[in-house]
Write a protein that holds these residues in place. Structure first.
Motif, PDB file in Angstrom:
ATOM      1  N   CYS A 164      -6.286 -15.352  15.572  1.00 60.89           N
ATOM      2  CA  CYS A 164      -6.444 -14.080  16.290  1.00 60.89           C
ATOM      3  C   CYS A 164      -5.088 -13.490  16.690  1.00 60.89           C
ATOM      4  O   CYS A 164      -4.173 -14.223  17.088  1.00 60.89           O
ATOM      5  N   TYR A 165      -5.012 -12.189  16.628  1.00 59.99           N
ATOM      6  CA  TYR A 165      -3.795 -11.484  17.020  1.00 59.99           C
ATOM      7  C   TYR A 165      -4.197 -10.049  17.329  1.00 59.99           C
ATOM      8  O   TYR A 165      -5.315  -9.626  16.981  1.00 59.99           O
ATOM      9  N   GLY A 166      -3.309  -9.301  17.955  1.00 57.45           N
ATOM     10  CA  GLY A 166      -3.631  -7.899  18.272  1.00 57.45           C
ATOM     11  C   GLY A 166      -2.788  -7.442  19.450  1.00 57.45           C
ATOM     12  O   GLY A 166      -2.326  -8.253  20.248  1.00 57.45           O
ATOM     13  N   TYR A 201      -8.156  -9.527  13.644  1.00 59.79           N
ATOM     14  CA  TYR A 201      -7.423  -8.504  14.399  1.00 59.79           C
ATOM     15  C   TYR A 201      -8.256  -8.130  15.614  1.00 59.79           C
ATOM     16  O   TYR A 201      -9.380  -7.618  15.472  1.00 59.79           O
ATOM     17  N   GLU A 202      -7.718  -8.406  16.798  1.00 56.69           N
ATOM     18  CA  GLU A 202      -8.447  -8.118  18.031  1.00 56.69           C
ATOM     19  C   GLU A 202      -7.527  -7.369  18.995  1.00 56.69           C
ATOM     20  O   GLU A 202      -6.759  -8.000  19.731  1.00 56.69           O
ATOM     21  N   VAL A 206       1.888  -6.433  15.759  1.00 53.88           N
ATOM     22  CA  VAL A 206       1.053  -7.189  14.830  1.00 53.88           C
ATOM     23  C   VAL A 206       1.915  -7.851  13.748  1.00 53.88           C
ATOM     24  O   VAL A 206       1.705  -9.013  13.384  1.00 53.88           O
ATOM     25  N   ILE A 248     -10.202 -10.541   6.735  1.00 56.49           N
ATOM     26  CA  ILE A 248      -9.653 -10.051   8.007  1.00 56.49           C
ATOM     27  C   ILE A 248     -10.813  -9.501   8.830  1.00 56.49           C
ATOM     28  O   ILE A 248     -11.465  -8.522   8.447  1.00 56.49           O
ATOM     29  N   TYR A 272     -12.607  -7.960  12.360  1.00 56.70           N
ATOM     30  CA  TYR A 272     -12.301  -7.111  13.505  1.00 56.70           C
ATOM     31  C   TYR A 272     -12.974  -7.708  14.741  1.00 56.70           C
ATOM     32  O   TYR A 272     -14.142  -8.143  14.667  1.00 56.70           O
ATOM     33  N   MET A 305      -5.169  -0.826  10.841  1.00 56.69           N
ATOM     34  CA  MET A 305      -4.500  -2.057  11.249  1.00 56.69           C
ATOM     35  C   MET A 305      -4.821  -3.211  10.297  1.00 56.69           C
ATOM     36  O   MET A 305      -3.988  -4.096  10.089  1.00 56.69           O
ATOM     37  N   HIS A 306      -6.014  -3.193   9.717  1.00 54.81           N
ATOM     38  CA  HIS A 306      -6.352  -4.241   8.749  1.00 54.81           C
ATOM     39  C   HIS A 306      -5.538  -4.072   7.467  1.00 54.81           C
ATOM     40  O   HIS A 306      -5.066  -5.052   6.898  1.00 54.81           O
ATOM     41  N   SER A 317      -2.175  -5.279   8.246  1.00 56.35           N
ATOM     42  CA  SER A 317      -2.146  -6.751   8.310  1.00 56.35           C
ATOM     43  C   SER A 317      -2.107  -7.334   6.898  1.00 56.35           C
ATOM     44  O   SER A 317      -1.375  -8.280   6.624  1.00 56.35           O
ATOM     45  N   GLU A 363       1.930  -0.759  18.019  1.00 58.25           N
ATOM     46  CA  GLU A 363       0.934  -1.721  17.542  1.00 58.25           C
ATOM     47  C   GLU A 363       1.289  -2.360  16.201  1.00 58.25           C
ATOM     48  O   GLU A 363       1.081  -3.558  15.994  1.00 58.25           O
TER      49      GLU A 363
END
Ligand code: PGA
Length: 256
Positions: A127-129, A167-168, A144, A209, A211, A187-188, A191, A140
Motif C-alpha cells: 500500500c502507498y498513497g 494505491y490508497e 507516490v 494495481i 484502488y 495515479m494508477h 504507478s 501526489e
C-alpha cells in the motif's frame, strides 16, 4: 487481461464468531459462481482460523493485515510469515497508511517484511498513497514515485504474481470521500509507469494495481472499468455482506 482482485481489509473488526458468520455469508453468495477475478478477505490474526473453516472449498481467499519482519524466534507479539502460510493465508497487506502512521513503519521495515513473506511463498499487497496536504500541494505524483522507488527495487523475489500494488490516497481512507475514477486512473497509470522503470515494462504490464479509499458498491464498477484499475482494497464496505458482494458484482461487470 489482468484478473481483478477485490480484497476486504477488516482492520481491527470482527472476532472469530462474527468473522465466521460474515465469511460464511460471503462464501455462500460466491458459491458456484465462475468469477473472472479473485476475492480475498483479510481478518484480524485471531479470526483467521474461523474464516479459513467458513471459506473452505469456496472461491474466497484468505489474507492477513500484517506480518513480522523475522521468521521466528524471540520477538514477543509478532507473527511469522510461515505461520500465516500454515494457517491458510495467501496474501499479506503491507505498508497500510494506518501502520505507517501509528506504528511508524518505514521503507526498510516494509522491504524486510515483503522479502520474508515472498520467501515463505506468500503474496504481498503493498500500500502507498499521498496525504491530503501533499495532494493540495500538487505533490501526489512525486510522493507516490518516492514510495515505489523506496521499496520495489529492493524486493528480491518480486514478480507480478506475488506482488500487488494498492494505491490508497490517505485523504480517501475511511472518509467517505472517494478519488474520482479519473484521479484513480491517472495515479494508477503513473504507478505503472514508475513500476515499469523499476521492474521492467513486461512485469509492470502484468502487475495488478488496486484502488483503496471509500470504495463501495455504488462506485466500484466505474472505478474498476478504468484501464489501470485492477480491483480494490476495501475497508468499511468489506464488513457487510451485501456491500462487499456488491463490490465483487461491480468488478465482474467491469470485465463485461
Ligand atoms: P475504506 O478503507 O474503504 O474504509 O476507506 C480502505 C483501506 O484502508 O484499505
Amino acid at each position: 487481461m489482468r484478473r481483478y482482485l477485490v480484497a476486504g481489509n477488516w482492520k481491527m473488526n470482527l472476532g472469530p464468531a462474527a468473522g465466521r458468520s460474515l465469511a460464511a455469508a460471503v462464501a455462500g453468495s460466491l458459491k458456484g459462481r465462475k468469477l473472472r477475478g479473485d476475492v480475498l478477505v483479510c481478518p484480524p490474526f485471531v479470526t483467521i482460523p474461523a474464516v479459513a473453516a467458513a471459506a473452505d472449498g469456496n472461491p474466497l481467499l484468505l489474507g492477513a493485515q500484517n506480518c513480522g519482519d523475522q521468521d521466528g524466534g524471540a520477538f514477543t507479539g509478532e507473527i511469522a510469515p510461515s505461520m500465516l502460510k500454515e494457517a491458510g493465508v495467501s496474501y499479506v497487506i503491507i505498508g497500510h497508511s494506518e501502520r505507517r502512521q501509528y506504528q511508524r513503519e518505514d521503507d526498510d521495515l516494509l522491504v524486510r517484511k515483503i522479502n520474508l513473506l515472498h520467501a515463505a511463498g506468500l503474496k504481498a499487497i503493498f500500500c502507498y498513497g499521498e496525504l491530503l496536504a501533499e495532494r493540495k500541494a500538487g505533490r501526489e505524483r512525486e510522493v507516490v514515485r518516492a514510495q515505489l522507488e523506496g521499496v520495489l527495487p529492493r524486493l528480491q523475489y518480486a514478480d507480478p504474481y506475488n506482488t500487488v500494488l494498492a494505491y490508497e490516497p490517505v485523504w480517501a481512507i475511511g472518509t467517505g470521500e472517494t478519488a474520482t475514477p479519473e484521479q484513480a486512473q491517472q495515479m494508477h497509470a503513473w504507478s505503472r509507469e514508475v513500476a515499469g522503470r523499476l521492474l521492467g515494462e513486461q512485469p509492470a504490464a502484468s502487475l495488478r494495481i488496486l484502488y483503496g479509499g471509500s470504495c463501495k458498491a455504488s462506485n466500484a464498477l466505474d472505478l474498476f472499468s478504468r484501464p489501470d484499475v485492477d480491483g480494490g482494497l476495501i475497508g468499511g464496505a468489506s464488513l457487510k455482506v451485501e456491500d462487499f458482494v456488491g463490490i465483487v458484482d461491480g468488478a465482474e461487470a467491469s470485465r463485461d
